[in-house]
Design a protein around this motif. Structure first.
Motif, PDB file in Angstrom:
ATOM      1  N   GLU A  46       0.826  -1.207   0.000  1.00 19.57           N
ATOM      2  CA  GLU A  46       0.000   0.000   0.000  1.00 19.57           C
ATOM      3  C   GLU A  46       0.860   1.257   0.000  1.00 19.57           C
ATOM      4  O   GLU A  46       0.505   2.259  -0.628  1.00 19.57           O
ATOM      5  N   SER A  47       1.987   1.212   0.675  1.00 17.64           N
ATOM      6  CA  SER A  47       2.915   2.345   0.652  1.00 17.64           C
ATOM      7  C   SER A  47       3.440   2.560  -0.761  1.00 17.64           C
ATOM      8  O   SER A  47       3.522   3.704  -1.241  1.00 17.64           O
ATOM      9  N   GLU A  48       3.798   1.471  -1.415  1.00 14.76           N
ATOM     10  CA  GLU A  48       4.309   1.564  -2.782  1.00 14.76           C
ATOM     11  C   GLU A  48       3.232   2.078  -3.733  1.00 14.76           C
ATOM     12  O   GLU A  48       3.512   2.913  -4.600  1.00 14.76           O
ATOM     13  N   ALA A  49       2.008   1.610  -3.581  1.00 10.32           N
ATOM     14  CA  ALA A  49       0.910   2.070  -4.437  1.00 10.32           C
ATOM     15  C   ALA A  49       0.654   3.561  -4.230  1.00 10.32           C
ATOM     16  O   ALA A  49       0.465   4.311  -5.192  1.00 10.32           O
ATOM     17  N   ALA A  50       0.655   4.003  -2.979  1.00  9.92           N
ATOM     18  CA  ALA A  50       0.446   5.429  -2.688  1.00  9.92           C
ATOM     19  C   ALA A  50       1.573   6.271  -3.275  1.00  9.92           C
ATOM     20  O   ALA A  50       1.337   7.363  -3.802  1.00  9.92           O
ATOM     21  N   PHE A 102      -4.036   9.171 -15.090  1.00  9.81           N
ATOM     22  CA  PHE A 102      -3.558   8.942 -13.732  1.00  9.81           C
ATOM     23  C   PHE A 102      -3.402   7.449 -13.470  1.00  9.81           C
ATOM     24  O   PHE A 102      -2.364   6.997 -12.981  1.00  9.81           O
ATOM     25  N   ARG A 103      -4.435   6.664 -13.812  1.00 12.53           N
ATOM     26  CA  ARG A 103      -4.376   5.209 -13.619  1.00 12.53           C
ATOM     27  C   ARG A 103      -3.213   4.597 -14.409  1.00 12.53           C
ATOM     28  O   ARG A 103      -2.479   3.763 -13.887  1.00 12.53           O
ATOM     29  N   GLU A 104      -3.070   5.011 -15.656  1.00 10.33           N
ATOM     30  CA  GLU A 104      -1.987   4.491 -16.492  1.00 10.33           C
ATOM     31  C   GLU A 104      -0.623   4.870 -15.915  1.00 10.33           C
ATOM     32  O   GLU A 104       0.272   4.028 -15.836  1.00 10.33           O
ATOM     33  N   ASP A 105      -0.478   6.143 -15.545  1.00 10.64           N
ATOM     34  CA  ASP A 105       0.796   6.602 -14.984  1.00 10.64           C
ATOM     35  C   ASP A 105       1.131   5.872 -13.693  1.00 10.64           C
ATOM     36  O   ASP A 105       2.276   5.509 -13.454  1.00 10.64           O
ATOM     37  N   MET A 106       0.127   5.667 -12.861  1.00 11.02           N
ATOM     38  CA  MET A 106       0.332   5.022 -11.564  1.00 11.02           C
ATOM     39  C   MET A 106       0.897   3.609 -11.720  1.00 11.02           C
ATOM     40  O   MET A 106       1.707   3.174 -10.911  1.00 11.02           O
ATOM     41  N   GLU A 107       0.498   2.912 -12.758  1.00 13.36           N
ATOM     42  CA  GLU A 107       0.929   1.527 -12.967  1.00 13.36           C
ATOM     43  C   GLU A 107       2.098   1.406 -13.938  1.00 13.36           C
ATOM     44  O   GLU A 107       2.554   0.295 -14.217  1.00 13.36           O
ATOM     45  N   SER A 108       2.584   2.515 -14.436  1.00 12.30           N
ATOM     46  CA  SER A 108       3.626   2.492 -15.459  1.00 12.30           C
ATOM     47  C   SER A 108       4.992   2.094 -14.911  1.00 12.30           C
ATOM     48  O   SER A 108       5.270   2.214 -13.714  1.00 12.30           O
ATOM     49  N   ASP A 109       5.836   1.635 -15.825  1.00 11.18           N
ATOM     50  CA  ASP A 109       7.221   1.345 -15.462  1.00 11.18           C
ATOM     51  C   ASP A 109       7.911   2.608 -14.962  1.00 11.18           C
ATOM     52  O   ASP A 109       8.740   2.540 -14.056  1.00 11.18           O
ATOM     53  N   GLN A 110       7.574   3.747 -15.547  1.00 11.28           N
ATOM     54  CA  GLN A 110       8.165   5.019 -15.112  1.00 11.28           C
ATOM     55  C   GLN A 110       7.875   5.290 -13.640  1.00 11.28           C
ATOM     56  O   GLN A 110       8.741   5.746 -12.914  1.00 11.28           O
ATOM     57  N   ALA A 111       6.645   5.024 -13.215  1.00 10.93           N
ATOM     58  CA  ALA A 111       6.284   5.243 -11.810  1.00 10.93           C
ATOM     59  C   ALA A 111       7.090   4.321 -10.907  1.00 10.93           C
ATOM     60  O   ALA A 111       7.630   4.759  -9.879  1.00 10.93           O
ATOM     61  N   HIS A 112       7.172   3.057 -11.275  1.00  6.32           N
ATOM     62  CA  HIS A 112       7.942   2.099 -10.483  1.00  6.32           C
ATOM     63  C   HIS A 112       9.408   2.529 -10.399  1.00  6.32           C
ATOM     64  O   HIS A 112      10.012   2.477  -9.317  1.00  6.32           O
ATOM     65  N   GLN A 113       9.968   2.959 -11.512  1.00  9.51           N
ATOM     66  CA  GLN A 113      11.369   3.376 -11.541  1.00  9.51           C
ATOM     67  C   GLN A 113      11.596   4.639 -10.719  1.00  9.51           C
ATOM     68  O   GLN A 113      12.603   4.756 -10.008  1.00  9.51           O
ATOM     69  N   ALA A 114      10.673   5.594 -10.803  1.00 11.07           N
ATOM     70  CA  ALA A 114      10.814   6.843 -10.047  1.00 11.07           C
ATOM     71  C   ALA A 114      10.798   6.573  -8.542  1.00 11.07           C
ATOM     72  O   ALA A 114      11.616   7.116  -7.790  1.00 11.07           O
ATOM     73  N   VAL A 115       9.887   5.734  -8.103  1.00 16.81           N
ATOM     74  CA  VAL A 115       9.796   5.402  -6.680  1.00 16.81           C
ATOM     75  C   VAL A 115      11.038   4.631  -6.244  1.00 16.81           C
ATOM     76  O   VAL A 115      11.604   4.889  -5.174  1.00 16.81           O
ATOM     77  N   GLU A 116      11.493   3.716  -7.067  1.00 13.68           N
ATOM     78  CA  GLU A 116      12.699   2.951  -6.742  1.00 13.68           C
ATOM     79  C   GLU A 116      13.920   3.870  -6.633  1.00 13.68           C
ATOM     80  O   GLU A 116      14.747   3.695  -5.743  1.00 13.68           O
TER      81      GLU A 116
END
Length: 134
Positions: A46-50, A102-116
């Motif tokens: 949930e932290s990662e999703a937020a 927003f939904r697309e961006d939230m699940e995108s590889d870019q979002a995962h990479q930015a958070v990482e």
């Protein structure tokens, strides 16, 4: 000031509701302080999703509005408060203009990479040991 935070952290929430508001009034508005945010999701999915959702809101220029909604009240950690459905509802309330994007961006590889990247940067500041791999 660079803030590393998790949207499920109760201390981060208290900072967002109280201390940050005071800093905005006394320093940011006067131009003597700039606050930058870094996602530091340490409390699970949930932290990662937020974090990804906040990144997606930022892509549409409403990061801080979204941030303030997620921290508006104390929440029980990993209790379903940050499901995709609820995060989209927060996005709508924060005036995210394009919820499909927003939904697309939230699940995108870019979002995962930015958070990482934020997470790795934060860990690098406190420890010479690399963070655990996701």
């Amino acid at each position: 000031m660079i803030e590393y935070s998790d949207f499920q952290c109760p201390f981060c929430g208290r900072f967002a509701r109280d201390t940050k508001q005071e800093l905005l009034r006394t320093h940011v508005e006067k131009g003597s302080l700039r606050i930058e945010w870094r996602n530091f999701p340490i409390f699970g999915e949930e932290s990662e999703a937020a974090a990804r959702a906040a990144w997606a809101a930022g892509r549409q220029g409403v990061f801080w509005e979204f941030h303030d909604r997620l921290y508006a009240e104390p929440r029980e950690r990993n209790s379903g408060e940050f499901t995709t459905t609820k995060l989209v509802a927060h996005a709508k309330a924060a005036k995210v203009a394009d919820l499909d994007r927003f939904r697309e961006d939230m699940e995108s590889d870019q979002a995962h990479q930015a958070v990482e990247r934020d997470l790795e940067e934060g860990y690098a500041l406190v420890s010479p040991v690399p963070p655990p791999s996701s």
